[in-house]
Design a protein around this motif. Structure first.
Motif, PDB file in Angstrom:
ATOM      1  N   MET A 221      34.743  25.163  79.781  1.00  0.00           N
ATOM      2  CA  MET A 221      36.163  25.367  80.006  1.00  0.00           C
ATOM      3  C   MET A 221      36.756  26.075  78.793  1.00  0.00           C
ATOM      4  O   MET A 221      36.493  25.733  77.652  1.00  0.00           O
ATOM      5  N   THR A 222      37.566  27.058  79.049  1.00  0.00           N
ATOM      6  CA  THR A 222      38.152  27.864  77.992  1.00  0.00           C
ATOM      7  C   THR A 222      39.669  27.817  78.113  1.00  0.00           C
ATOM      8  O   THR A 222      40.218  27.686  79.191  1.00  0.00           O
TER       9      THR A 222
ATOM     10  N   VAL B 150      39.095  35.794  86.792  1.00  0.00           N
ATOM     11  CA  VAL B 150      38.386  34.520  86.879  1.00  0.00           C
ATOM     12  C   VAL B 150      39.258  33.446  86.248  1.00  0.00           C
ATOM     13  O   VAL B 150      39.936  33.695  85.253  1.00  0.00           O
ATOM     14  N   PRO B 151      39.288  32.248  86.819  1.00  0.00           N
ATOM     15  CA  PRO B 151      40.054  31.169  86.185  1.00  0.00           C
ATOM     16  C   PRO B 151      39.505  30.867  84.793  1.00  0.00           C
ATOM     17  O   PRO B 151      38.290  30.755  84.608  1.00  0.00           O
ATOM     18  N   LEU B 152      40.394  30.751  83.817  1.00  0.00           N
ATOM     19  CA  LEU B 152      39.978  30.436  82.451  1.00  0.00           C
ATOM     20  C   LEU B 152      39.147  29.161  82.414  1.00  0.00           C
ATOM     21  O   LEU B 152      38.192  29.058  81.642  1.00  0.00           O
ATOM     22  N   ALA B 153      39.488  28.205  83.249  1.00  0.00           N
ATOM     23  CA  ALA B 153      38.782  26.921  83.267  1.00  0.00           C
ATOM     24  C   ALA B 153      37.333  27.058  83.728  1.00  0.00           C
ATOM     25  O   ALA B 153      36.514  26.177  83.472  1.00  0.00           O
ATOM     26  N   ASP B 154      36.991  28.176  84.387  1.00  0.00           N
ATOM     27  CA  ASP B 154      35.653  28.355  84.943  1.00  0.00           C
ATOM     28  C   ASP B 154      34.731  29.226  84.086  1.00  0.00           C
ATOM     29  O   ASP B 154      33.640  29.587  84.521  1.00  0.00           O
ATOM     30  N   ILE B 155      35.162  29.579  82.898  1.00  0.00           N
ATOM     31  CA  ILE B 155      34.360  30.485  82.081  1.00  0.00           C
ATOM     32  C   ILE B 155      34.206  29.911  80.676  1.00  0.00           C
ATOM     33  O   ILE B 155      35.151  29.342  80.126  1.00  0.00           O
ATOM     34  N   ASN B 156      33.011  30.031  80.116  1.00  0.00           N
ATOM     35  CA  ASN B 156      32.812  29.512  78.758  1.00  0.00           C
ATOM     36  C   ASN B 156      33.275  30.551  77.728  1.00  0.00           C
ATOM     37  O   ASN B 156      33.454  31.729  78.039  1.00  0.00           O
ATOM     38  N   GLY B 157      33.440  30.114  76.502  1.00  0.00           N
ATOM     39  CA  GLY B 157      33.968  30.969  75.448  1.00  0.00           C
ATOM     40  C   GLY B 157      33.120  32.183  75.157  1.00  0.00           C
ATOM     41  O   GLY B 157      33.634  33.283  74.949  1.00  0.00           O
TER      42      GLY B 157
END
Length: 178
Positions: free
Chosen positions: A1-2, A77-84
């Motif tokens: 989560m980012t 893409v949802p920020l919550a669905d992508i790693n840093g």
């Protein structure tokens, strides 16, 4: 989560990036050309070339293509669905897509470890710090002097030792760190 803070850090670490708003969204641009924004629903929108969009779709199934007037212009893409790490790579790709060619070439040279002719950064700061500074468009001690210690430390690869060495180099020239 980012989080938005990770996006902000990744975008602002790139040369000549400005933060602003676009239709009420937090947005990032390079020389007036937008390359990343965050919608109110938390989706990060990135301007990417077709090949990068296809790769992003494969890696992030919750993302979607952004099409305007029948033309593919990017990826969301949802920020919550992508790693840093993935977000950093996508932000960088979006920046390269929108940055002027000369500016993009300068960053690519910095990534390759090529120092510009006017670079007077001390070698003692180390390769990671040098690459971080060059990647942020900082090639001279005069440009370092325009930054605060906190801004320098925020660059990935620049640590307290490098900042100390830079401050000493500036002091020898009679220039204070901002």
């Amino acid at each position: 989560m980012t989080a938005l803070s990770q996006l902000r850090k990744a975008a602002l670490a790139l040369p000549e990036v400005e933060e602003g708003t676009h239709f009420g969204m937090v947005a990032f641009s390079v020389r007036g050309k937008g390359f990343a924004s965050v919608a109110k629903d938390g989706q990060v929108r990135l301007r990417l070339p077709d090949a990068e969009v296809e790769a992003a779709e494969s890696a992030h199934p919750s993302g979607e293509r952004i099409v305007r007037k029948g033309t593919l212009i990017g990826f969301g893409v949802p920020l919550a669905d992508i790693n840093g790490k993935d977000l950093n790579a996508l932000v960088r790709a979006a920046w390269f897509c929108r940055a002027p060619k000369r500016l993009a070439a300068e960053l690519a040279a910095a990534d390759a470890g090529t120092r510009p002719a006017d670079c007077d950064l001390p070698a003692a700061i180390g390769r990671p710090a040098t690459n971080a500074l060059l990647g942020a468009g900082i090639t001279t001690l005069a440009q370092v002097a325009a930054r605060t210690e906190g801004e320098l430390l925020a660059l990935h690869g620049v640590g307290p030792k490098a900042v100390h060495i830079l401050a000493e180099s500036l002091a020898q020239k009679g220039i204070p760190l901002r």
